[in-house]
Design a protein around this motif. Structure first.
Motif, PDB file in Angstrom:
ATOM      1  N   ASP A  81       1.089   2.462 -10.011  1.00  0.00           N
ATOM      2  CA  ASP A  81       2.116   3.545 -10.952  1.00  0.00           C
ATOM      3  C   ASP A  81       3.167   4.172 -10.115  1.00  0.00           C
ATOM      4  O   ASP A  81       4.364   4.571 -10.751  1.00  0.00           O
ATOM      5  CB  ASP A  81       1.051   4.548 -11.487  1.00  0.00           C
ATOM      6  N   TYR A  82       3.052   4.528  -8.988  1.00  0.00           N
ATOM      7  CA  TYR A  82       4.131   5.164  -8.070  1.00  0.00           C
ATOM      8  C   TYR A  82       5.081   3.933  -7.893  1.00  0.00           C
ATOM      9  O   TYR A  82       6.328   4.294  -8.033  1.00  0.00           O
ATOM     10  CB  TYR A  82       3.349   5.434  -6.566  1.00  0.00           C
ATOM     11  N   LEU A  83       4.795   2.614  -7.548  1.00  0.00           N
ATOM     12  CA  LEU A  83       5.670   1.785  -7.363  1.00  0.00           C
ATOM     13  C   LEU A  83       6.690   1.566  -8.690  1.00  0.00           C
ATOM     14  O   LEU A  83       7.781   1.388  -8.622  1.00  0.00           O
ATOM     15  CB  LEU A  83       5.138   0.353  -7.100  1.00  0.00           C
ATOM     16  N   GLU A  84       5.898   1.576  -9.680  1.00  0.00           N
ATOM     17  CA  GLU A  84       6.651   1.412 -11.118  1.00  0.00           C
ATOM     18  C   GLU A  84       7.454   2.615 -11.344  1.00  0.00           C
ATOM     19  O   GLU A  84       8.802   2.430 -11.758  1.00  0.00           O
ATOM     20  CB  GLU A  84       5.560   1.031 -12.212  1.00  0.00           C
ATOM     21  N   GLY A  85       6.962   3.724 -11.087  1.00  0.00           N
ATOM     22  CA  GLY A  85       7.985   4.973 -11.081  1.00  0.00           C
ATOM     23  C   GLY A  85       9.134   4.963 -10.306  1.00  0.00           C
ATOM     24  O   GLY A  85      10.118   5.339 -10.792  1.00  0.00           O
ATOM     25  N   VAL A  86       8.996   4.624  -9.059  1.00  0.00           N
ATOM     26  CA  VAL A  86      10.077   4.520  -8.223  1.00  0.00           C
ATOM     27  C   VAL A  86      11.183   3.435  -8.687  1.00  0.00           C
ATOM     28  O   VAL A  86      12.392   3.711  -8.858  1.00  0.00           O
ATOM     29  CB  VAL A  86       9.656   4.324  -6.853  1.00  0.00           C
ATOM     30  N   LEU A  87      10.906   2.302  -9.190  1.00  0.00           N
ATOM     31  CA  LEU A  87      11.431   1.258  -9.684  1.00  0.00           C
ATOM     32  C   LEU A  87      12.563   1.687 -10.874  1.00  0.00           C
ATOM     33  O   LEU A  87      13.471   1.295 -11.192  1.00  0.00           O
ATOM     34  CB  LEU A  87      10.739   0.149  -9.851  1.00  0.00           C
ATOM     35  N   ALA A  88      11.649   2.541 -11.663  1.00  0.00           N
ATOM     36  CA  ALA A  88      12.070   3.024 -13.062  1.00  0.00           C
ATOM     37  C   ALA A  88      12.933   4.134 -12.808  1.00  0.00           C
ATOM     38  O   ALA A  88      13.446   4.699 -13.717  1.00  0.00           O
ATOM     39  CB  ALA A  88      11.083   3.223 -14.143  1.00  0.00           C
ATOM     40  N   GLY A  89      12.866   4.738 -11.604  1.00  0.00           N
ATOM     41  CA  GLY A  89      13.773   5.898 -11.349  1.00  0.00           C
ATOM     42  C   GLY A  89      13.281   7.358 -11.618  1.00  0.00           C
ATOM     43  O   GLY A  89      13.954   8.266 -11.633  1.00  0.00           O
ATOM     44  N   ALA A  90      11.649   7.112 -11.914  1.00  0.00           N
ATOM     45  CA  ALA A  90      10.935   8.393 -11.972  1.00  0.00           C
ATOM     46  C   ALA A  90       9.604   8.451 -11.396  1.00  0.00           C
ATOM     47  O   ALA A  90       8.660   8.157 -11.917  1.00  0.00           O
ATOM     48  CB  ALA A  90      10.864   8.509 -13.587  1.00  0.00           C
ATOM     49  N   SER A 121       0.842  -1.210  -0.049  1.00  0.00           N
ATOM     50  CA  SER A 121       0.069  -0.098  -0.098  1.00  0.00           C
ATOM     51  C   SER A 121       0.767   1.025   0.058  1.00  0.00           C
ATOM     52  O   SER A 121       2.150   0.976  -0.062  1.00  0.00           O
ATOM     53  CB  SER A 121      -0.890  -0.016   1.205  1.00  0.00           C
ATOM     54  N   LEU A 122       0.137   2.466  -0.024  1.00  0.00           N
ATOM     55  CA  LEU A 122       0.847   3.589  -0.098  1.00  0.00           C
ATOM     56  C   LEU A 122       2.197   3.913   1.216  1.00  0.00           C
ATOM     57  O   LEU A 122       3.178   4.257   0.939  1.00  0.00           O
ATOM     58  CB  LEU A 122       0.142   4.996  -0.088  1.00  0.00           C
ATOM     59  N   VAL A 123       1.634   3.467   2.184  1.00  0.00           N
ATOM     60  CA  VAL A 123       2.201   3.496   3.487  1.00  0.00           C
ATOM     61  C   VAL A 123       3.616   2.729   3.528  1.00  0.00           C
ATOM     62  O   VAL A 123       4.738   2.977   4.496  1.00  0.00           O
ATOM     63  CB  VAL A 123       1.693   3.385   4.757  1.00  0.00           C
ATOM     64  N   VAL A 124       3.750   1.632   2.813  1.00  0.00           N
ATOM     65  CA  VAL A 124       4.900   0.958   2.619  1.00  0.00           C
ATOM     66  C   VAL A 124       5.359   0.709   1.318  1.00  0.00           C
ATOM     67  O   VAL A 124       6.358  -0.218   0.888  1.00  0.00           O
ATOM     68  CB  VAL A 124       4.767  -0.504   3.043  1.00  0.00           C
ATOM     69  N   ALA A 125       5.270   1.854   0.395  1.00  0.00           N
ATOM     70  CA  ALA A 125       5.605   1.759  -0.902  1.00  0.00           C
ATOM     71  C   ALA A 125       6.933   1.928  -1.266  1.00  0.00           C
ATOM     72  O   ALA A 125       7.573   1.088  -2.005  1.00  0.00           O
ATOM     73  CB  ALA A 125       4.845   2.691  -1.696  1.00  0.00           C
ATOM     74  N   ASN A 126       7.607   2.847  -0.381  1.00  0.00           N
ATOM     75  CA  ASN A 126       9.023   2.967  -0.521  1.00  0.00           C
ATOM     76  C   ASN A 126       9.838   1.726  -0.037  1.00  0.00           C
ATOM     77  O   ASN A 126      10.844   1.243  -0.584  1.00  0.00           O
ATOM     78  CB  ASN A 126       9.549   3.953  -0.134  1.00  0.00           C
TER      79      ASN A 126
END
Length: 209
Positions: free
Chosen positions: A173-182, A133-138
């Motif tokens: 989308d957030y997780l994918e963006g973090v993993l892709a560096g954007a 979830s968003l609270v553990v996304a990073n």
């Protein structure tokens, strides 16, 4: 695998990572690293349960199985819902607010929900399974980056019964963006969650339950 100061992965080795999307209905086909997402509310509640001291979580798909598991494990706690509503006989609802005030130190928590736990229990082909979830996304992204997988499958559990699951899609989308560096702006992601069908339903003051 290096990470940034904020705990997000360095995308230097992740540029070729492929991403796939699934719903609960077809998540049995998801293989490899699988991230089951339920922002509102299951895996936000799960994170709070651990924060409140839970020893472990046992995920299940049915109410009857939840009760059987509690009988099998004396002292355990059941939390969850059916169609977003509390269940008679459960110790806690599927509510971050309720769990934030609970004392769960060293207790086993049995968790049954209509979306999140269904996806987690059905993703049987996963080699690594994450509940996000968003609270553990990073933290989730950092754990995945440490594996440096060739592909990641996201299970957006809110996509069902005619609901597009916009809150879970936003988290994916957030997780994918973090993993892709954007990573997309956090403000944009939280707005999408608030404006989603689920976000509006849970914010409705006429439905305190």
């Amino acid at each position: 695998m290096a990470t940034t100061a904020r705990g997000r992965p360095d995308n230097g080795q992740l540029k070729n990572m492929q991403f796939h999307r699934f719903a609960v209905a077809d998540c049995h086909r998801a293989q490899g690293v699988v991230v089951v997402i339920d922002v509102l509310r299951a895996f936000t509640v799960a994170a709070w349960a651990f924060h409140r001291g839970a020893a472990d979580l046992v995920l299940t798909t049915t109410v009857d199985e939840a009760f059987r598991l509690r009988d099998r494990h004396p002292g355990s706690v059941i939390m969850g819902e059916v169609d977003a509503l509390p269940v008679d006989g459960f110790d806690l609802p599927n509510s971050p607010t309720a769990v934030a005030d609970a004392t769960l130190r060293a207790q086993r928590v049995i968790h049954r929900t209509t979306a999140g736990t269904q996806g987690a229990c059905r993703a049987l082909a996963a080699s690594h399974l994450y509940a996000a979830s968003l609270v553990v996304a990073n933290a989730t992204a950092t754990a995945i980056a440490g594996l440096n997988p060739a592909q990641v499958a996201f299970v957006e559990t809110g996509r069902r019964d005619g609901d597009c699951g916009a809150d879970d899609v936003a988290c994916a989308d957030y997780l994918e963006g973090v993993l892709a560096g954007a990573p997309p702006p956090v403000e944009e992601i939280t707005r999408r969650v608030r404006d989603s069908t689920a976000g509006r339903r849970f914010a409705d003051p006429a439905k305190p339950q």
